[in-house]
Design an enzyme around this catalytic site. Structure first.
Site, PDB file in Angstrom:
ATOM      1  N   LYS A 162       0.834  -1.209   0.000  1.00 49.90           N
ATOM      2  CA  LYS A 162       0.000   0.000   0.000  1.00 49.90           C
ATOM      3  C   LYS A 162       0.866   1.256   0.000  1.00 49.90           C
ATOM      4  CE  LYS A 162      -3.928   2.308   0.359  1.00 49.90           C
ATOM      5  NZ  LYS A 162      -3.652   3.626   0.899  1.00 49.90           N
ATOM      6  N   GLU A 169       0.909   6.884  -6.718  1.00 54.16           N
ATOM      7  CA  GLU A 169      -0.171   7.870  -6.816  1.00 54.16           C
ATOM      8  C   GLU A 169       0.382   9.291  -6.753  1.00 54.16           C
ATOM      9  OE1 GLU A 169      -3.153   9.132  -3.425  1.00 54.16           O
ATOM     10  OE2 GLU A 169      -3.723   7.172  -4.230  1.00 54.16           O
TER      11      GLU A 169
END
Length: 290
Positions: A162, A169
């Site tokens: 993650k 991102e």
């Protein structure tokens, strides 16, 4: 199945709704009494049948540490704690070892999807033992669309993956922000909403972030309602540090992280777009004063 949920805010509330829609019984503890079914963390644990499963969805760091310690103090051997927040994977590894010494099981479940996850399904990256994952798998199934979760390795792996996800991102958002800043600086006014929509048809840069840009420009064509301040929630810093420790080049993501630092002293168009994208997918925004 029955599950306890600590934290029913933006994402926690959406996760709760998906579990309930799938027929699971959800017992909630939240600092907001209007969202709580239990009066305390102890009350939450006591309301669950063994083997208990408690999902923690609170801010990373001290809040998560205190919550997990308190929950663990009331649990019995074989119970499961799942951290669905954005914890540092080193902390998750340590917590997994700590809980194992008490006979408890721990899963780290990196969860992506923001405020849209309730409608579209979340993406869940899971670390832990096969046995614990098997028990919790109906919860992951309910949270996601088909193929939306994976057991990726031992405790810590979910939050490591993650962390990398969020670092990528950062880089993607920075590239969009800089590109749109150049479009905005062109000699003639350009309709950025139309350009965004155009790029969703066959373009190699089409993505969900581009869909969110269309929404943002549709609501505020010049992004004048947002300040160009973009916080970093931790994962980008951790990822860059891991890259340094492992001698992995990370030019783009490191630059994107530093641009977020710079945004605190700036109100550039590129940063306003990043702020708008974060607001669209996660409800994070700092608005200009009226």
């Amino acid at each position: 199945m029955q599950v306890g949920l600590v934290g029913a805010g933006r994402m926690g509330g959406g996760i709760k709704a998906r579990w309930q829609n799938a027929g699971h019984e959800v017992v909630v503890y939240d600092t907001d009494p209007d969202r709580s079914d239990a009066p305390s963390l102890q009350g939450l644990v006591e309301a669950l049948a063994a083997p208990r499963v408690v999902w923690v969805m609170v801010p990373a760091g001290a809040a998560t540490e205190a919550t997990i310690l308190e929950i663990a103090s009331h649990m019995q051997q074989g119970d499961i704690v799942i951290d669905g927040g954005n914890s540092n994977f080193h902390d998750s590894q340590r917590r997994g070892e700590m809980l194992a010494e008490q006979g408890l099981r721990f899963l780290d479940a990196g969860t992506s999807g923001g405020i849209w996850g309730q409608a579209n399904g979340y993406c869940v990256m899971v670390g832990g033992t096969e046995e614990a994952v098997s028990i919790a798998s109906p919860l992951f199934d309910a949270m996601t669309e088909e193929g939306g979760w994976e057991h990726l390795g031992p405790v810590g792996t979910g939050h490591f993956v993650k962390m990398v996800h969020n670092g990528i991102e950062y880089g993607m958002m920075q590239a969009y922000g800089e590109g749109y800043a150049l479009l905005e600086a062109y000699d003639h006014p350009l309709d950025l909403e139309r350009i965004s929509s155009l790029w969703t048809h066959g373009s190699v840069v089409r993505s969900w972030l581009l869909d969110l840009a269309i929404r943002a420009f549709g609501n505020d064509p010049q992004l004048e309602q947002l300040r160009g301040v973009v916080d970093d929630s931790g994962e980008g810093r951790w990822m860059v540090q891991e890259a340094v420790d492992r001698s992995v080049p990370m030019n783009v993501i490191a630059a994107a992280l530093f641009a977020r630092f710079a945004s605190r002293d700036d109100n550039a168009f590129s940063m306003r777009l990043l702020a708008a994208l974060r607001n669209e997918f996660g409800g994070h925004a700092i608005h200009t004063e009226a």
